[in-house]
Design a protein around this motif. Structure first.
Motif, short mmCIF file in Angstrom:
data_model
loop_
_atom_site.label_atom_id
_atom_site.label_comp_id
_atom_site.label_asym_id
_atom_site.label_seq_id
_atom_site.Cartn_x
_atom_site.Cartn_y
_atom_site.Cartn_z
N UNK A 1 0.81 -1.22 0.00
CA UNK A 1 0.00 0.00 0.00
C UNK A 1 0.84 1.27 0.00
N UNK A 2 2.06 1.19 0.54
CA UNK A 2 2.91 2.37 0.60
C UNK A 2 3.94 2.42 -0.53
N UNK B 1 11.68 -3.88 -5.36
CA UNK B 1 11.57 -3.66 -3.91
C UNK B 1 10.52 -4.57 -3.29
N UNK B 2 9.57 -5.01 -4.12
CA UNK B 2 8.50 -5.90 -3.65
C UNK B 2 8.94 -7.36 -3.68
N UNK C 1 -12.00 4.03 -4.66
CA UNK C 1 -11.48 4.80 -5.79
C UNK C 1 -10.04 5.23 -5.56
N UNK C 2 -9.23 5.11 -6.61
CA UNK C 2 -7.83 5.51 -6.53
C UNK C 2 -7.71 7.03 -6.57
N UNK C 3 -8.52 7.67 -7.45
CA UNK C 3 -8.42 9.11 -7.64
C UNK C 3 -9.78 9.78 -7.41
N UNK C 4 -9.75 11.01 -6.89
CA UNK C 4 -10.99 11.74 -6.63
C UNK C 4 -11.59 12.28 -7.92
N UNK C 5 -10.75 12.65 -8.87
CA UNK C 5 -11.22 13.16 -10.17
C UNK C 5 -10.24 12.72 -11.25
N UNK C 6 -10.69 12.81 -12.48
CA UNK C 6 -9.79 12.55 -13.60
C UNK C 6 -10.45 13.08 -14.87
#
Length: 401
Positions: free
Chosen positions: A130-131, A175-176, A338-343
């Motif tokens: 998540x980070x 890194x994962x 949702x990943x993004x608030x707007x697009x």
């Protein structure tokens, strides 16, 4: 026990068979295939490995005998010339669509025992901690066979393996722990303008086996869906060759009426390409293009190449949306996250000017809220390549006739 000499020998073999960037680019272009001839097999070996990365990969080659795993994913690259040149002149888009309408109206009549449609879809999906999230591109081939005599339909699908969206994503992938599989990341269909996807399957770096997704009549006992209306072949071929009546059919659909976001132009350019690849009459295919020619907000992009390198002429609609990038897993009933608030999203339709058939659909982020990044080339987040749509006398795979 394997010795250091064994490991270095494996590294030498790996480096000898690791293609350069140009070879990988050709493989990406071949993912959509060529319109004619045999389709080359897909290979997803990474290019430009560092010595340390190659040693790790060589060690992974040794481990394959005990634990099957796919090769490391390559970095996704689009062919030169994909972007095209936008033309805001509405008249230019209208000319493109009316030319496609004329070509479609003159297309030769064909017949066969099955209507075969084959597409490749690709979706960029966020995975990882998540980070420290990163993007992979999940690609699959989907094929349907609909019998003329019975309306029976058989649908096959095959995962073509995952790639990383960019070199920055490759660094996060390392890194994962350089995984070769991700759970509940798959997206088997073209996304909607807000980023909705179908599926949620396990994704691996290696291509999967081709399998039958289902074989039945289809929704409501009918194999075709036109703007949410289920239809038999007979009903499909009885559609009116009238742009106004066709537009009313699409906009009277519950799919449009219950749509929370997006105007008519966005909805039509999302729905119409799938119908263009159905066995509608050539007069209806022509009328569909004339219908789009009358839709406000459609603009021309001129000549472009799609993500597989196919050339065509393109039209597009650009629209702002609230809440974008649905990351809900398919195996839960939770509300979308949702990943993004707007697009702001550009929806493209690429057309083959020689046949009047669709070449590809593409969806791209052109604007995101301040801060978030999208590392896929050109803002691309979903696409569908139309490999084949037409009648054939061949038998569906696995069928008796």
């Amino acid at each position: 026990m394997r010795t250091e000499d064994d490991l270095r020998a494996a590294l030498t073999t790996l480096e000898r068979h690791t293609p350069d960037a140009d070879t990988v680019l050709r493989a990406v272009r071949s993912a959509g295939g060529r319109r004619r001839g045999r389709r080359p097999a897909l290979r997803w070996w990474a290019s430009g490995l560092t010595t340390a990365g190659a040693l790790a990969a060589a060690a992974a080659v040794f481990a394959m005998s005990a634990t099957p795993a796919g090769p490391p994913p390559s970095v996704f690259r689009m062919p030169d010339g994909t972007e095209g040149t936008a033309n805001s002149d509405v008249g230019a888009a209208r000319q493109v669509l009316l030319a496609a309408a004329k070509t479609a109206a003159r297309s030769p009549l064909t017949t066969g025992r099955h209507w075969k449609k084959s597409t490749i879809t690709g979706n960029f999906v966020q995975v990882g901690p998540s980070d420290d999230r990163y993007l992979i591109m999940d690609q699959s081939r989907n094929e349907s066979w609909t019998a003329r005599s019975s309306d029976d339909v058989m649908v096959f699908t095959q995962s073509l393996g995952a790639q990383l969206a960019s070199t920055r994503d490759r660094a996060a992938w390392r890194r994962d722990g350089s995984p070769t599989a991700w759970a509940s990341a798959g997206a088997s269909g073209l996304a909607g303008p807000q980023g909705f996807t179908e599926g949620g399957n396990r994704v691996t770096t290696a291509p999967g086996e081709r399998h039958m997704a289902f074989g039945e009549k289809g929704p409501g006992g009918r194999p075709f869906s036109v703007g949410g209306h289920s239809m038999s072949l007979k009903e499909l071929q009885a559609l009116p060759a009238d742009p106004a009546r066709l537009e009313k059919l699409f906009l009277d659909s519950p799919l449009y009426k219950h749509r929370e976001d997006g105007d008519a132009a966005s909805y039509l350019i999302e729905q119409v390409p799938e119908v263009l690849a159905m066995p509608v009459t050539r007069q209806v295919r022509s009328a569909l293009y004339r219908m789009l020619a009358g839709v406000s907000g459609v603009r021309s992009l001129g000549r472009v190449r799609d993500v597989a390198g196919h050339e065509g002429v393109a039209i597009a609609v650009t629209e702002a949306h609230q809440k974008c990038g649905d990351r809900t897993k398919a195996d839960t009933d939770a509300d979308p996250s949702w990943i993004y608030s707007t697009c702001t999203v550009e929806q493209r339709l690429v057309i083959n000017p020689a046949t009047g058939l669709p070449v590809a659909q593409e969806l791209r982020y052109t604007k995101l809220p301040a801060g978030p990044k999208w590392s896929a080339p050109g803002g691309l987040f979903s696409y569908e390549i139309f490999e084949y749509a037409g009648w054939t006398n061949a038998s569906a795979p696995g069928s008796q006739g």
